[in-house]
Design a protein around this motif. Structure first.
Motif, PDB file in Angstrom:
ATOM      1  N   ARG A 174       0.865  -1.192   0.000  1.00 54.85           N
ATOM      2  CA  ARG A 174       0.000   0.000   0.000  1.00 54.85           C
ATOM      3  C   ARG A 174       0.887   1.223   0.000  1.00 54.85           C
ATOM      4  NH1 ARG A 174      -3.166   4.030  -0.215  1.00 54.85           N
ATOM      5  NH2 ARG A 174      -4.991   4.279   1.123  1.00 54.85           N
ATOM      6  N   SER A 175       0.520   2.237  -0.763  1.00 53.86           N
ATOM      7  CA  SER A 175       1.292   3.478  -0.812  1.00 53.86           C
ATOM      8  C   SER A 175       0.362   4.611  -1.204  1.00 53.86           C
ATOM      9  CB  SER A 175       2.421   3.355  -1.843  1.00 53.86           C
ATOM     10  OG  SER A 175       1.901   3.249  -3.148  1.00 53.86           O
ATOM     11  N   PRO A 176       0.818   5.872  -1.101  1.00 52.70           N
ATOM     12  CA  PRO A 176      -0.050   6.973  -1.535  1.00 52.70           C
ATOM     13  C   PRO A 176      -0.455   6.865  -3.003  1.00 52.70           C
ATOM     14  CG  PRO A 176       1.740   7.807  -0.196  1.00 52.70           C
ATOM     15  CD  PRO A 176       2.040   6.361  -0.456  1.00 52.70           C
ATOM     16  N   GLU A 177       0.440   6.377  -3.859  1.00 55.74           N
ATOM     17  CA  GLU A 177       0.143   6.224  -5.283  1.00 55.74           C
ATOM     18  C   GLU A 177       0.593   4.839  -5.745  1.00 55.74           C
ATOM     19  OE1 GLU A 177      -1.527   8.594  -6.649  1.00 55.74           O
ATOM     20  OE2 GLU A 177      -1.241  10.091  -5.059  1.00 55.74           O
ATOM     21  N   HIS A 178       0.163   4.467  -6.943  1.00 58.74           N
ATOM     22  CA  HIS A 178       0.593   3.225  -7.584  1.00 58.74           C
ATOM     23  C   HIS A 178       0.198   1.998  -6.769  1.00 58.74           C
ATOM     24  CE1 HIS A 178       3.642   6.315  -9.057  1.00 58.74           C
ATOM     25  NE2 HIS A 178       2.794   6.121 -10.045  1.00 58.74           N
ATOM     26  N   ASN A 179      -1.112   1.873  -6.559  1.00 54.30           N
ATOM     27  CA  ASN A 179      -1.657   0.744  -5.819  1.00 54.30           C
ATOM     28  C   ASN A 179      -2.248  -0.339  -6.721  1.00 54.30           C
ATOM     29  OD1 ASN A 179      -1.537   1.420  -2.786  1.00 54.30           O
ATOM     30  ND2 ASN A 179      -2.287   3.320  -3.696  1.00 54.30           N
ATOM     31  N   GLY A 180      -2.139  -0.179  -8.036  1.00 53.03           N
ATOM     32  CA  GLY A 180      -2.737  -1.163  -8.926  1.00 53.03           C
ATOM     33  C   GLY A 180      -4.245  -1.174  -8.780  1.00 53.03           C
ATOM     34  N   GLY A 181      -4.845  -2.363  -8.791  1.00 54.25           N
ATOM     35  CA  GLY A 181      -6.277  -2.466  -8.542  1.00 54.25           C
ATOM     36  C   GLY A 181      -7.074  -3.238  -9.558  1.00 54.25           C
ATOM     37  N   ALA A 182      -6.465  -3.623 -10.707  1.00 56.56           N
ATOM     38  CA  ALA A 182      -7.217  -4.382 -11.704  1.00 56.56           C
ATOM     39  C   ALA A 182      -7.619  -5.738 -11.128  1.00 56.56           C
ATOM     40  CB  ALA A 182      -6.373  -4.575 -12.962  1.00 56.56           C
ATOM     41  N   LEU A 183      -8.828  -6.181 -11.475  1.00 55.23           N
ATOM     42  CA  LEU A 183      -9.328  -7.460 -10.957  1.00 55.23           C
ATOM     43  C   LEU A 183     -10.299  -8.039 -11.980  1.00 55.23           C
ATOM     44  CD1 LEU A 183      -9.039  -9.131  -8.299  1.00 55.23           C
ATOM     45  CD2 LEU A 183     -11.205  -8.109  -7.572  1.00 55.23           C
ATOM     46  N   GLY A 198       4.257   0.564  -5.772  1.00 53.89           N
ATOM     47  CA  GLY A 198       4.078   1.180  -4.465  1.00 53.89           C
ATOM     48  C   GLY A 198       5.287   1.869  -3.882  1.00 53.89           C
ATOM     49  N   THR A 199       6.391   1.986  -4.644  1.00 59.03           N
ATOM     50  CA  THR A 199       7.571   2.683  -4.149  1.00 59.03           C
ATOM     51  C   THR A 199       8.110   3.595  -5.245  1.00 59.03           C
ATOM     52  OG1 THR A 199       9.042   0.902  -4.863  1.00 59.03           O
ATOM     53  CG2 THR A 199       8.217   0.795  -2.615  1.00 59.03           C
ATOM     54  N   PRO A 200       8.560   4.809  -4.908  1.00 53.52           N
ATOM     55  CA  PRO A 200       9.073   5.725  -5.931  1.00 53.52           C
ATOM     56  C   PRO A 200      10.255   5.153  -6.704  1.00 53.52           C
ATOM     57  CG  PRO A 200       8.690   6.886  -3.867  1.00 53.52           C
ATOM     58  CD  PRO A 200       8.528   5.432  -3.570  1.00 53.52           C
ATOM     59  N   ARG A 259       0.642   1.945 -15.967  1.00 53.79           N
ATOM     60  CA  ARG A 259       0.793   3.390 -15.954  1.00 53.79           C
ATOM     61  C   ARG A 259       1.629   3.823 -14.755  1.00 53.79           C
ATOM     62  NH1 ARG A 259      -3.037   5.902 -12.373  1.00 53.79           N
ATOM     63  NH2 ARG A 259      -2.502   7.847 -13.397  1.00 53.79           N
ATOM     64  N   GLY A 260       2.132   5.061 -14.818  1.00 56.52           N
ATOM     65  CA  GLY A 260       2.896   5.617 -13.713  1.00 56.52           C
ATOM     66  C   GLY A 260       4.368   5.787 -14.000  1.00 56.52           C
ATOM     67  N   GLN A 261       4.865   5.226 -15.124  1.00 55.14           N
ATOM     68  CA  GLN A 261       6.256   5.429 -15.475  1.00 55.14           C
ATOM     69  C   GLN A 261       6.483   6.896 -15.851  1.00 55.14           C
ATOM     70  OE1 GLN A 261       4.221   3.107 -16.677  1.00 55.14           O
ATOM     71  NE2 GLN A 261       5.271   1.216 -17.224  1.00 55.14           N
ATOM     72  N   PRO A 262       7.659   7.436 -15.607  1.00 57.34           N
ATOM     73  CA  PRO A 262       7.899   8.854 -15.924  1.00 57.34           C
ATOM     74  C   PRO A 262       7.725   9.192 -17.397  1.00 57.34           C
ATOM     75  CG  PRO A 262       9.594   8.029 -14.431  1.00 57.34           C
ATOM     76  CD  PRO A 262       8.791   6.837 -14.874  1.00 57.34           C
ATOM     77  N   ARG A 263       8.133   8.281 -18.301  1.00 58.69           N
ATOM     78  CA  ARG A 263       8.137   8.619 -19.727  1.00 58.69           C
ATOM     79  C   ARG A 263       6.956   8.053 -20.490  1.00 58.69           C
ATOM     80  NH1 ARG A 263      11.278   6.955 -23.126  1.00 58.69           N
ATOM     81  NH2 ARG A 263      12.055   5.052 -22.138  1.00 58.69           N
ATOM     82  N   THR A 264       6.558   6.825 -20.181  1.00 53.77           N
ATOM     83  CA  THR A 264       5.575   6.152 -21.020  1.00 53.77           C
ATOM     84  C   THR A 264       4.493   5.476 -20.191  1.00 53.77           C
ATOM     85  OG1 THR A 264       6.779   4.051 -21.047  1.00 53.77           O
ATOM     86  CG2 THR A 264       7.344   5.656 -22.759  1.00 53.77           C
ATOM     87  N   ALA A 265       3.366   5.235 -20.861  1.00 56.53           N
ATOM     88  CA  ALA A 265       2.357   4.308 -20.357  1.00 56.53           C
ATOM     89  C   ALA A 265       2.283   3.161 -21.346  1.00 56.53           C
ATOM     90  CB  ALA A 265       1.000   4.995 -20.239  1.00 56.53           C
ATOM     91  N   GLU A 266       2.127   1.937 -20.836  1.00 53.98           N
ATOM     92  CA  GLU A 266       2.274   0.752 -21.672  1.00 53.98           C
ATOM     93  C   GLU A 266       0.968  -0.022 -21.805  1.00 53.98           C
ATOM     94  OE1 GLU A 266       6.857  -0.154 -20.117  1.00 53.98           O
ATOM     95  OE2 GLU A 266       5.281  -1.664 -19.892  1.00 53.98           O
ATOM     96  N   GLY A 277       9.989  -5.460 -16.860  1.00 50.94           N
ATOM     97  CA  GLY A 277      11.120  -4.558 -16.835  1.00 50.94           C
ATOM     98  C   GLY A 277      11.166  -3.438 -15.835  1.00 50.94           C
ATOM     99  N   TRP A 278      10.013  -3.005 -15.280  1.00 52.55           N
ATOM    100  CA  TRP A 278      10.069  -1.880 -14.353  1.00 52.55           C
ATOM    101  C   TRP A 278      10.849  -2.290 -13.104  1.00 52.55           C
ATOM    102  CZ3 TRP A 278       9.536   3.152 -14.127  1.00 52.55           C
ATOM    103  CH2 TRP A 278       9.459   3.757 -12.866  1.00 52.55           C
ATOM    104  N   PRO A 279      11.722  -1.421 -12.536  1.00 51.15           N
ATOM    105  CA  PRO A 279      12.017  -0.029 -12.918  1.00 51.15           C
ATOM    106  C   PRO A 279      13.203   0.116 -13.875  1.00 51.15           C
ATOM    107  CG  PRO A 279      13.060  -0.493 -10.838  1.00 51.15           C
ATOM    108  CD  PRO A 279      12.344  -1.765 -11.237  1.00 51.15           C
TER     109      PRO A 279
END
Length: 394
Positions: A174-183, A198-200, A259-266, A277-279
């Motif tokens: 769990r984090s302020p951002e990037h929690n996923g959620g697809a189900l 969940g981590t910068p 989503r959430g990568q600095p440059r692209t969304a995949e 591949g992330w990060p």
């Protein structure tokens, strides 16, 4: 909490592509029509035909998409899943409400009913009540599955017909951002979940012991599904940033947004055991141990969350980009032509797109959040019906 009214917008389809699949190109003019008539339970809504006549000329043929507001005045709708009676269950991220939309109609759209509010949910940032999936045996077991945030973690829970919420998988970071959620339930009958890193710095996606930055595959009891890459682990794939959309095509090929990568969304084609591949990779990578996306877009024009598939058409709903990105995909899972766009800047931030049982697309806006600029009807659920050769044939 109801809505109505509609529009017709025109797009072009290349004859060269139409021979094998549907390709949607640039939007042009639009005009209006009234709300749909009453629905029969479980059957497609009786939408009017597009009011502007298709035109043809040169190498392109013109087709149209009818857009209807099914529901309005919602608060950050997130997950959408369909029930056997033709209605849908919809989660609201921040209120922790589960709504039922339809199949009954009102004068202004489809009937919206609050089914329950989950007190266990703690919403903040992009966490809260996120994905929802309907049990394959819902007709008899009346069970829903939800992906939700608490103060300590993200969880997958089983919601019984009597309203009891039982966690079946805990410990997703769990984090302020990037929690996923697809189900979503896959064609194999198992439950798939997309999680966030969940981590910068991206510390979870490459950690085999963490559930963060993964796509998980589990039984309805929350156990690792048979056939997973590691027998004792729920992890199906790794190396993801923030998976908020999952959808399968007729060939049982799984697509996932990231989503959430600095440059692209995949947009990825998900294959058992692969590492995306992330990060270490943001978009395409030259490192052979990583699997490259099917396609990617600059983050500022995409940041796509939901994904839906119908026949050869794959659509993703974009937040920062405020549009649907559309791909025509071949039978072997490669992209045919260039990605195209629909609804650009028309309805603000788009978070969710799903394929309804009748072949239409349902799209959820996400303007009632800090990054949005809501209008008086937001948030809304839209229905898209293509006039020929695509989703929701009218």
């Amino acid at each position: 909490m109801t809505g109505g009214g509609g529009w017709v917008v025109r797009f072009r389809r290349s004859r060269a592509l139409a021979a094998s699949s549907t390709a949607l190109l640039a939007l042009t003019a639009g005009c209006s029509f009234g709300p749909p008539g009453p629905d029969q339970a479980g059957s497609p809504p009786n939408l009017p035909r597009p009011s502007a006549a298709p035109t043809a000329g040169g190498d392109d043929t013109s087709r149209e998409v009818a857009i209807t507001v099914l529901a309005k005045n919602l608060e950050v709708p997130w997950g959408i899943a369909f029930l056997p009676d033709g209605g849908a269950v919809v989660t609201e991220r921040d209120t922790a409400r589960i709504l039922k939309i339809g199949p009954e109609s009102t004068a202004g759209g489809l009937k919206v009913t609050e089914l329950r509010r989950l007190n266990e949910v703690r919403a903040s940032g992009d966490g809260g009540l996120l994905g929802i999936a309907v049990s394959p045996g819902y007709a008899t077991d009346k069970t829903l599955f939800v992906y939700y945030s608490t103060d300590q973690d993200n969880r997958i829970g089983r919601l019984a017909g009597d309203g009891r919420l039982e966690p079946v998988l805990t410990g997703i970071p769990r984090s302020p951002e990037h929690n996923g959620g697809a189900l979503a339930f896959g064609p194999d009958g198992f439950l798939y979940a997309g999680t966030g890193d969940g981590t910068p710095e991206g510390g979870q996606a490459q950690n085999a012991k963490s559930l963060g930055g993964k796509i998980l595959r589990i039984t309805t009891a929350g156990k690792p599904a048979p056939g997973n890459p590691v027998k004792t682990s729920p992890v199906w794939t790794s190396g993801h940033r923030n998976v908020q959309g999952l959808a399968w095509d007729a060939a049982k090929r799984l697509y996932a947004t990231d989503r959430g990568q600095p440059r692209t969304a995949e947009l990825n084609v998900v294959v058992k055991g692969k590492n995306y591949g992330w990060p270490k990779a943001d978009g395409e990578s030259t490192d052979a141990k990583f699997t490259n996306p099917l396609t990617s877009w600059p983050t500022q024009t995409s940041s796509c969350a939901g994904v839906a598939v119908l026949e050869s058409l794959v659509a993703t709903a974009c937040l920062l980009g405020q549009r649907l990105q559309l791909l025509d995909v071949t039978g072997t899972g490669t992209v045919l032509g260039s990605p195209q766009e629909l609804l650009t800047d028309e309805f603000g931030r788009l978070r969710t797109v799903v394929t309804a049982p009748d072949g239409s697309f349902w799209v959820g806006t996400s303007n009632q959040e800090d990054a949005g600029r809501p209008n008086p009807e937001d948030d809304r659920i839209l229905r898209l019906v293509f006039s020929d050769g695509g989703a929701g044939r009218s």
